[in-house]
Scaffold this active site. Structure first.
Site, short mmCIF file in Angstrom:
data_model
loop_
_atom_site.label_atom_id
_atom_site.label_comp_id
_atom_site.label_asym_id
_atom_site.label_seq_id
_atom_site.Cartn_x
_atom_site.Cartn_y
_atom_site.Cartn_z
N HIS A 293 0.91 80.10 15.50
CA HIS A 293 2.04 79.18 15.66
C HIS A 293 3.15 79.79 16.51
O HIS A 293 4.29 79.31 16.48
CB HIS A 293 2.61 78.75 14.30
N HIS B 126 2.82 70.83 22.41
CA HIS B 126 4.15 71.24 21.99
C HIS B 126 5.04 71.18 23.23
O HIS B 126 4.94 72.01 24.13
CB HIS B 126 4.11 72.67 21.42
N ARG C 173 19.93 77.58 19.48
CA ARG C 173 20.17 78.87 20.12
C ARG C 173 19.49 78.86 21.48
O ARG C 173 18.84 77.89 21.85
CB ARG C 173 19.57 80.00 19.27
N LYS D 110 5.79 73.73 6.03
CA LYS D 110 6.81 74.42 6.82
C LYS D 110 7.99 74.80 5.95
O LYS D 110 8.42 74.03 5.08
CB LYS D 110 7.36 73.51 7.92
#
Length: 713
Positions: free
Chosen positions: A270, A243, A327, A193
């Site tokens: 992803h 997730h 955000r 990542k």
């Protein structure tokens, strides 16, 4: 404080309750410690810019838009009270230009800047620049963006705050050797990542040591392009995880609340494509633990405003911190639907210095919500993004339980320069089953012509028994690939008859129009039966069904009906076209079965939309009108879309095997590897690194190796 879970018979009743708890909607107040926000600049484009503007208008706050060359006529520009041009289509020279955005903020007299998501939304320097200019940045403090934006730093902070984390390497030594050694020690598969950013950019899975370096370099290239930073971390990849993320919100008085969790497990590349709230099968106890862990995470960095704490969850519902998005998230509407809130309004109020409208014991959960992201892409071609005009666009009707979050209208173009998302379809139901039923109903009413979309795929996905049961993981699509991508089937005989009827009725309408405007009412060109073509009472019509042509013999009956012969089968057909709300509907009967599909005839294709699904029936173009097709790169590779060539792996004379990587193209904010369609020798390479290639442009020309050519002779 514990969260409240209440039950309301309708969504409107729930919202009435929550609105009584919220501040009066009279715009941002002037009071002690409360700033003045009467004009806000939205430093973004598309649907999120339109979303922010709707709330700003509701609150009496004026909105200022910025736009690039590509967005000059876009929806967000038309919605704004003021709009300013800030540069070329390339986002680096427009929406990512801090200097240009701030210049407009000052020139327009904006009191605040709302960054939306993407672009400058998680840019520490931009948040600081706004503060230095005396302009309110509608987001968290720059320190929180910095701490949470660097994944390695955020892991250390979360661990210290008692938030569960997953093991991995987050060190300063970024050499290939060190990263590969750490990956081997962690154990494959591993996730690579970028330490900055999100949205699936700069993320790769290395399943073995053999492919680690290739995946590492690909992740680095994409991270440099997206975030101008290629520092990577490596962590253990949890197979088949869920997730799950928690919406949090903080104010300047130190209050932080969670607005329950969202499940965003079903993804491709992803990136999320369907989200829901709350998470299916998650108990009240796990829900509370998730929320409290997310609040600890937010408080650890003195968080203010809207944020999302993302976790991965295993089969036993153990969860581990993944990252925090500082955000507003793309999928925030599902949290709004189950809590009866307007999170953009909360953002504006908190940015102005107000206390949170609701504290934790006042946050109520009601019902279930789904969000389906509608993309211009081809799911059958590895979800390849697309671009082009929306020649026809009709949507479900928006109401209290249905939202259409979009930034495009019919006739607008999905640009190759930005994300290919067309809209977000958001629905609410009293429970998961009701919400899922509503989602599928609305997807069938979302009709688009002009480019490929994922709507049929979303219908297939949301109808899958395992999805209905809530058994979702990030591996859902590959695990159920055969079910989700069935072999294409040709339109049914009924759909073929409907298409033929639509073409006959269109011709009939055209000839009647000719008769009305002609001085010769007896002209043979004013006849709409087979007589006009000297065919007597019947005519033959050739239609394209998938990859094969079908001849339909249409006979005109005295009673106005038609007999259509397809092969050896005869079908009795009646019908007429009615216009309703700008759309055309075919009121028809095929062999006694009545239906009312929507019909769109464009570009030699009849598009039929009904509750049973979508059908396309083509009208073959005569060869003398078809023109010459071909790429010029015989047997080679062509650009799937307009984009920039990032990497070239081959040169003239190289021998390649089918599937070997030829180039890497960056388009629609994603990296795409162009691979050899067959084995051969590179004869020509048409583009160099850094150059721009248009859609369908030949990239590489291949010629078969001599021994293959000789064997074929």
């Amino acid at each position: 404080m514990a969260a409240v879970i209440l039950s309301f018979p309708t969504l409107q009743g729930f919202r009435t309750f929550t609105q009584k708890l919220s501040w009066p909607k009279r715009g941002v107040r002037l009071a002690s410690g409360v700033a003045r926000i009467e004009k806000v600049l939205i430093a973004n484009r598309g649907e999120i810019a339109c979303r922010v503007m709707r709330t700003a208008k509701k609150m009496g706050v004026r909105s200022v838009a910025v736009y690039s060359d590509a967005d000059r006529h876009s929806m967000h520009v038309a919605m704004a009270d003021e709009a300013y041009h800030i540069g070329p289509a390339a986002s680096q020279q427009s929406y990512l230009s801090m200097e240009k955005v701030l210049e407009v903020a000052k020139k327009s007299g904006s009191h605040a800047v709302h960054p939306g998501y993407g672009f400058l939304s998680e840019n520490t320097e931009f948040a600081e620049a706004c503060k230095d200019a005396g302009i309110i940045f509608i987001g968290p403090p720059s320190s929180a963006i910095r701490d949470m934006g660097i994944k390695s730093t955020s892991k250390h902070i979360m661990s210290a705050a008692g938030v569960p984390i997953i093991g991995g390497y987050h060190g300063d030594d970024q050499s290939n050797e060190r990263l590969q050694a750490e990956a081997a020690q962690i154990g494959f598969p591993v996730m690579i990542k970028a330490v900055r950013g999100g949205g699936g950019k700069g993320m790769r899975i290395a399943r073995s040591e053999k492919d680690f370096l290739e995946q590492l370099e690909s992740a680095r290239r994409e991270a440099r392009k997206s975030f101008n930073d290629d520092v990577m971390l490596v962590e253990k990849f949890v197979e088949d995880p869920r997730h799950v993320e928690v919406q949090v919100f903080g104010d300047t008085q130190g209050n932080v609340v969670y607005l329950f969790e969202r499940d965003c497990s079903v993804q491709r590349r992803h990136q999320k494509i369907i989200e829901e709230a709350p998470g299916p099968g998650i108990s009240a106890e796990v829900r509370r633990k998730l929320g409290e862990a997310a609040v600890r995470a937010a408080k650890a960095v003195d968080y203010v405003g809207a944020g999302t704490v993302e976790f991965i969850m295993d089969a036993q519902h153990n969860f581990y911190f993944m990252e925090m998005n500082t955000r507003l998230q793309v999928e925030h509407p599902v949290s709004e639907m189950i809590t009866g809130t307007d999170l953009v309004e909360w953002q504006l109020r908190v940015a102005a210095g107000e206390r949170l409208p609701l504290l934790q014991d006042e946050v109520a959960l009601n019902g279930h919500s789904f969000e389906a992201r509608i993309y211009a892409e081809d799911p059958n071609n590895d979800f390849m993004p697309g671009a082009g005009p929306l020649l026809h666009l009709s949507t479900p009707e928006a109401d209290e339980s249905t939202r259409i979050e979009t930034g495009v209208r019919e006739g607008d173009e999905v640009s190759a320069h930005y994300d290919p998302m067309i809209a977000k379809l958001v629905v609410w139901g009293e429970d998961r089953a009701a919400a899922l039923k509503k989602l599928r109903y609305c997807l069938r009413q979302y009709n688009i012509v002009g480019l490929n979309t994922n709507i049929d795929f979303l219908l297939s996905l949301s109808s899958h028994p395992e999805f209905e049961a809530g058994n979702v993981t990030t591996s859902f699509i590959p695990q159920h690939y055969a079910d989700l991508f069935p072999a294409p089937s040709a339109p049914s005989a009924a759909a073929t008859c409907q298409a033929a009827l639509g073409l006959v009725l269109r011709e009939k309408s055209a000839t009647h129009s000719f008769t009305r405007h002609s001085n010769d009412p007896f002209s043979p060109f004013g006849l709409s039966s087979g007589f006009r073509m000297n065919l007597g009472l019947s005519r033959s019509m050739s239609l394209q069904l998938g990859d094969k042509k079908v001849d339909v013999l249409v006979s005109y009956n005295d009673d106005g009906s038609y007999t259509m012969q397809i092969g050896e089968e005869l079908h009795h057909v009646t019908g007429e076209v009615e216009s309703e709300g700008g759309a055309s509907f075919l009121h028809c009967s095929v062999d006694g079965v009545k239906s009312r599909p929507k019909m769109v005839i464009l570009n030699n294709t009849v598009h039929l939309f009904s509750a049973e699904g979508r059908a396309e029936v083509g009208v073959p173009v005569p060869k003398h009108l078809a023109g010459v097709s071909g790429s010029g790169a015989q047997g080679g590779a062509v650009a799937p879309m307009t984009g920039t060539i990032e990497k070239v792996f081959v040169k003239v004379g190289d021998a390649v095997e089918a599937g070997d990587p030829l180039m890497v193209m960056n388009a629609m904010k994603m990296e795409h590897t162009i691979r050899a369609p067959k084995s051969g020798v590179i004869k020509r390479v048409f583009f160099s690194e850094g150059s721009q290639a248009n859609r369908h442009a030949p990239l590489v020309e291949l010629e078969e190796e001599e021994e293959e050519q000789e064997a074929a002779q």
